[in-house]
Design an enzyme around this catalytic site. Structure first.
Site, PDB file in Angstrom:
ATOM      1  CE  LYS A  15      -0.224   5.207  -1.745  1.00  0.00           C
ATOM      2  NZ  LYS A  15      -1.301   4.685  -2.499  1.00  0.00           N
ATOM      3  CD1 TRP A  60      -8.103   3.183  -1.056  1.00  0.00           C
ATOM      4  CD2 TRP A  60      -9.975   4.267  -1.629  1.00  0.00           C
ATOM      5  NE1 TRP A  60      -7.986   4.477  -0.627  1.00  0.00           N
ATOM      6  CE2 TRP A  60      -9.115   5.169  -0.973  1.00  0.00           C
ATOM      7  CE3 TRP A  60     -11.215   4.726  -2.093  1.00  0.00           C
ATOM      8  CZ2 TRP A  60      -9.453   6.508  -0.761  1.00  0.00           C
ATOM      9  CZ3 TRP A  60     -11.552   6.059  -1.886  1.00  0.00           C
ATOM     10  CH2 TRP A  60     -10.675   6.934  -1.229  1.00  0.00           C
ATOM     11  CB  SER A 108      -0.959  -0.051   1.184  1.00  0.00           C
ATOM     12  OG  SER A 108      -2.039   0.778   0.925  1.00  0.00           O
ATOM     13  CG  HIS A 162      -5.730  -2.455   1.326  1.00  0.00           C
ATOM     14  ND1 HIS A 162      -5.073  -2.145   0.165  1.00  0.00           N
ATOM     15  CD2 HIS A 162      -5.164  -1.696   2.296  1.00  0.00           C
ATOM     16  CE1 HIS A 162      -4.156  -1.226   0.416  1.00  0.00           C
ATOM     17  NE2 HIS A 162      -4.182  -0.941   1.712  1.00  0.00           N
TER      18      HIS A 162
HETATM   19  C1  GTR Z   1      -5.339   4.432   2.310  1.00  0.00           C
HETATM   20  C2  GTR Z   1      -4.823   5.258   1.169  1.00  0.00           C
HETATM   21  C3  GTR Z   1      -4.215   4.364   0.160  1.00  0.00           C
HETATM   22  C4  GTR Z   1      -3.239   3.382   0.783  1.00  0.00           C
HETATM   23  C5  GTR Z   1      -3.713   2.860   2.123  1.00  0.00           C
HETATM   24  C6  GTR Z   1      -2.677   2.119   2.966  1.00  0.00           C
HETATM   25  O1  GTR Z   1      -6.067   5.097   3.221  1.00  0.00           O
HETATM   26  O2  GTR Z   1      -5.884   5.980   0.646  1.00  0.00           O
HETATM   27  O3  GTR Z   1      -3.615   5.098  -0.868  1.00  0.00           O
HETATM   28  O4  GTR Z   1      -1.999   3.930   0.877  1.00  0.00           O
HETATM   29  O5  GTR Z   1      -4.219   3.851   2.918  1.00  0.00           O
HETATM   30  O6  GTR Z   1      -1.515   2.504   3.041  1.00  0.00           O
HETATM   31  O7  GTR Z   1      -3.070   1.117   3.565  1.00  0.00           O
END
Ligand code: GTR
Length: 401
Positions: A240, A327, A236, A378
């Site tokens: 990045k 998402w 996540s 996620h």
């Molecule tokens: C979320 C964010 C995502 C992702 C995520 C994470 O809230 O919108 O881009 O980075 O967090 O890191 O789990």
């Protein structure tokens, strides 16, 4: 202020508050994605078509890297005065004798300011030579990477990785930059204070990626690790950072970016799931000040995320999604990976990705570009790690465990 005016202002404020969730409502309807045109990764800013790897390496690659620095992730200072390290804890018989545990503190100093990065690492005991390794940029609880192994988390399944013949290391993002819009400067940015007020200055994601590079500097000094075979992994927001680390630091042999979504591995121009405006609003400390000008204005970006994936070429890159994590836009991630293929082709590396997004739990583990959309939410799981291991084995031509 008269009562009437106060009343009007209060009503206005209340309305804005009430409707703000709708202002940021994200699209999850494929039929509403609309048309978009991606910048061509193989056409320079001046319109020249790139057809050879030499042109890519000499002209377009540096240009794309600079565009990402300028508009998205910020500068990536490479110079520092000193890197010192000390082993704080060690157990040669960890995991019932299977692994050598080391907890190492790095102290990186620049302009007399230090930043401390703590590494937890396990190295397989049965290898006769330096171990290839996976390095996780840990954005979640430190318990996931506890040296004690009293929490066996799927987020960092160290035993499984050791059994596959790889070393596993991790550091926590908060050592490099706290994940907080008010305190993210307390870390790497203290070494480079000029970044803070620069519109293209490094921010938290850049600092985490920078931290990964410093761990690699240390690996080059640790004879237990084969620093030429280090995969950088992130989930996540950490994913990045793993992509940005691999883009900036070509010593990383492999990059794995798990469920990294917006401003990670998925296309910004695709109107699906999280948007640039949403991410800049929720996490203003992740990307440059310049990036804010692309809120609701993605088409003006001189890059899109397929170009970030392409910066990893010719090294193998693995991007993932989870089926319930809309998402992060699974389709947009797959399409970004597809669009990066043209750069791998310059190196005569043929992508094994199918034409369309593969079915759930149908991984492509053949380099140069790996991809899967795992059933579930996620997260970073054993399933994901097992695929990264297969992918790395295929790259290094080891027997799949
Ligand atoms: C979320 C964010 C995502 C992702 C995520 C994470 O809230 O919108 O881009 O980075 O967090 O890191 O789990």
């Amino acid at each position: 202020m008269n009562k009437n005016r106060l009343m009007k202002i209060s009503i206005l404020l209340l309305t804005v508050l009430l409707f703000s969730p709708y202002l940021y409502a994200q699209n999850y309807d494929e039929s509403k994605v609309g048309e978009y045109t991606l910048p061509d990764v193989l056409v320079t800013e001046s319109g020249k078509k790139i057809t050879t790897k030499k042109e890519w390496e000499q002209t377009r690659r540096p240009e794309v890297l600079t565009l990402f620095e300028e508009h998205v992730y910020g500068q990536f200072p490479k110079k520092y005065d000193r890197l010192e390290y000390s082993v704080k804890n060690e157990d040669r018989n960890a995991m019932n004798g299977k692994a050598h545990l080391k907890e190492v503190e790095l102290v990186i100093t620049n302009n007399n300011k230090p930043v401390r990065i703590n590494i937890v690492m396990f190295i397989p005991n049965n290898l006769k030579k330096p171990a290839p390794a996976f390095l996780l940029i840990n954005n979640r609880s430190k318990r996931n990477t506890a040296a004690s192994r009293d929490t066996l988390s799927e987020f960092w399944p160290a035993e499984m990785v050791i059994d596959a013949g790889y070393a596993l290391a991790a550091f926590h993002v908060s050592d490099a930059a706290p994940d907080n819009k008010n305190t993210y400067q307390n870390g790497v940015l203290e070494l480079y204070p000029e970044q803070i007020n620069a519109n293209n200055g490094m921010r938290a994601i850049g600092a985490w990626a920078w931290g990964a590079s410093r761990v690699l500097d240390y690996f080059e000094k640790d004879k237990d690790i084969d620093a030429k075979k280090v995969a950088v992994v992130g989930h996540s927001r950490g994913g990045k950072a793993s992509l940005w680390a691999a883009a900036q630091d070509q010593r990383f042999a492999i990059c794995a970016s798990n469920c990294s979504g917006n401003t990670g591995a998925s296309l910004s121009r695709r109107n699906f799931g999280e948007s640039v405006e949403r991410i800049n609003t929720s996490f203003p400390h992740w990307f440059t000040t310049n990036y804010k000008q692309y809120n609701s204005n993605e088409n003006a970006l001189p890059v899109d995320q397929h170009m970030l994936i392409a910066l990893v070429a010719p090294r193998p890159v693995y991007v993932t999604n989870a089926s319930k994590d809309l998402w992060a836009d699974p389709t947009g991630t797959f399409l970004a990976a597809k669009e990066a293929e043209s750069v791998y082709e310059l190196y005569k590396l043929e992508s094994k990705l199918p034409q369309r997004p593969p079915a759930i739990d149908t991984p492509i583990v053949s380099p140069p570009i790996g991809y899967h959309n795992r059933e579930g939410i996620h997260d970073l799981t054993k399933y994901d790690w097992a695929r990264f291991l297969e992918f790395a084995n295929n790259h290094y031509k080891k027997n799949v465990p």
